[in-house]
Design an enzyme around this catalytic site. Structure first.
Site: not given
Lengths: 321, 78
Positions: B16-19
């Protein structure tokens, strides 16, 4: 002159200047910013924080002053981004104002005048930001703060179409936009722009991957420009969508768009002339949105033509690609 | 643009964002300037956000290929 320092007339509290006596300089109150609380003798002191931005060193000093003068040791972040020191005894007005002045902090305003502008972070550090909203808020505060108007006059600056500063609900709001242009030779047909566009204004040609642009759907956010790996999408120009006549409160009104791509250097002119028009046409106690309803938007637009001609018409569409 | 040889690979499908951006950034930090990282990103939010963040950090996107529901990118460290 009591209404100068009491939030509108809804509080219905009279403050007798005589009782404050010599301890309060009339000029301190004139600009407003002192709001009567429920509690006897206690007021909220609203500070002037354009765009809600403050240097940390100043914040530390304000904290000390708030701690000294707030009888309850609390502050409140107002809906218009200004810090309010609560529970201040009116007998201390003079002292608190002079201590705030020493650190360069001014008191805000209430009542029928141009209010402290609000703003989002803007292009300085927000990746979505297209305009220098903080710089604009600072400029408007310097030039127009406290200018008398028939009723309150709220301005705000949003740096992009997400419109966190809610320009649609302002008496006069400015929202940043960018016009995208596309250059075929630089495009590799990677299709990122069509993925990045949240408005479905760009679809990729199934064969070449190159963008097919629908200007009617474009809201000028610049996502395509930021996403494009090869600079095939570029910024042609930046500017502001200008909105007038919005308000919240008991009877909310949505604003009307009156100009697009108004350049930064015409913002001050737009405010100056709009305030002039409002003062000439508005009735006492009437927000500008209602003045426009009563007098007619065309009359306002005719008056503003010398300024708005520097922008584009409201129904402006970016040229196709 | 011809095929560019990658020095490192990172599959960010399902991240997922922002990972996903942070992982790409950390991977890029292990590379020398001019070296190339191959990234695989989901369509939707990841492809909307990660490439522009990578650009903002001063890296160069050399290639983008759509492969069904995901994208394969080649990024040159800036």
């Amino acid at each position: 002159m009591t209404d100068h320092f009491i939030e509108d007339k809804t509080t219905k509290v009279n403050v007798n200047l005589e009782t404050i006596g010599e301890r309060v300089d009339f000029n301190d109150l004139k600009s407003g910013g002192f709001i009567k609380q429920r509690q006897k003798d206690l007021f909220t002191v609203r500070l002037r924080c354009p765009g809600g931005r403050m240097e940390t060193k100043k914040l530390v000093e304000i904290s000390k002053i708030a701690d000294k003068y707030s009888k309850k040791g609390v502050v409140h972040f107002s809906f218009r981004q200004s810090l309010e020191i609560l529970y201040v005894d009116y007998k201390e007005f003079r002292n608190i104002v002079s201590e705030l002045e020493k650190i360069g902090q001014k008191v805000a305003s209430c009542g029928p005048r141009v209010r402290v502008p609000t703003a989002c972070g803007g292009c300085e550090y927000n990746p979505n930001g297209l305009t220098d909203t903080q710089g604009m808020a600072e400029m408007v505060d310097q030039k127009f703060f406290g200018t008398p108007t028939p009723h309150k006059f709220k301005t705000s600056f949003s740096g992009c179409p997400i419109d966190c500063s809610r320009t649609k609900e302002m008496d006069f709001g400015f929202q940043g936009i960018v016009e995208p242009v596309w250059e075929d030779p630089l495009c590799t047909g990677c299709t990122i722009c069509s993925e990045a566009c949240k408005e479905d204004a760009i679809v990729s040609d199934p064969d070449t991957g190159k963008p097919i642009f629908d200007p009617k759907k474009c809201i000028f956010c610049g996502d395509c420009i930021r996403a494009c790996p090869t600079e095939a999408w570029k910024a042609k120009r930046y500017g502001h969508i200008v909105r007038i006549g919005g308000k919240h409160g008991r009877h909310p009104m949505e604003s009307i768009e009156v100009s697009t791509f108004l350049p930064d250097d015409k913002v001050a002119d737009a405010i100056q002339k709009t305030v002039e028009w409002y003062n000439a046409n508005g009735k006492r106690g009437e927000r500008i949105g209602n003045t426009i309803k009563r007098v007619g938007i065309q009359k306002y637009l005719d008056f503003m033509e010398p300024v708005f001609k520097h922008g584009s018409p409201v129904n402006y569409l970016a040229p196709g690609v | 643009m011809g095929e560019v040889k990658a020095n490192a690979h990172l599959d960010l499908r399902g991240v997922m964002c922002p990972i996903n951006f942070v992982k790409a950034k950390l991977k890029l930090e292990t590379l020398e300037a001019g070296e190339v990282l191959e990234l695989v990103l989901d369509s939707g939010e990841p492809i909307q956000n990660v490439p522009k963040s990578i650009k903002e950090e001063g890296h160069k996107i050399l290639e983008v290929k759509k492969e069904g529901e995901h994208f394969r990118l080649k990024i040159q460290k800036g």
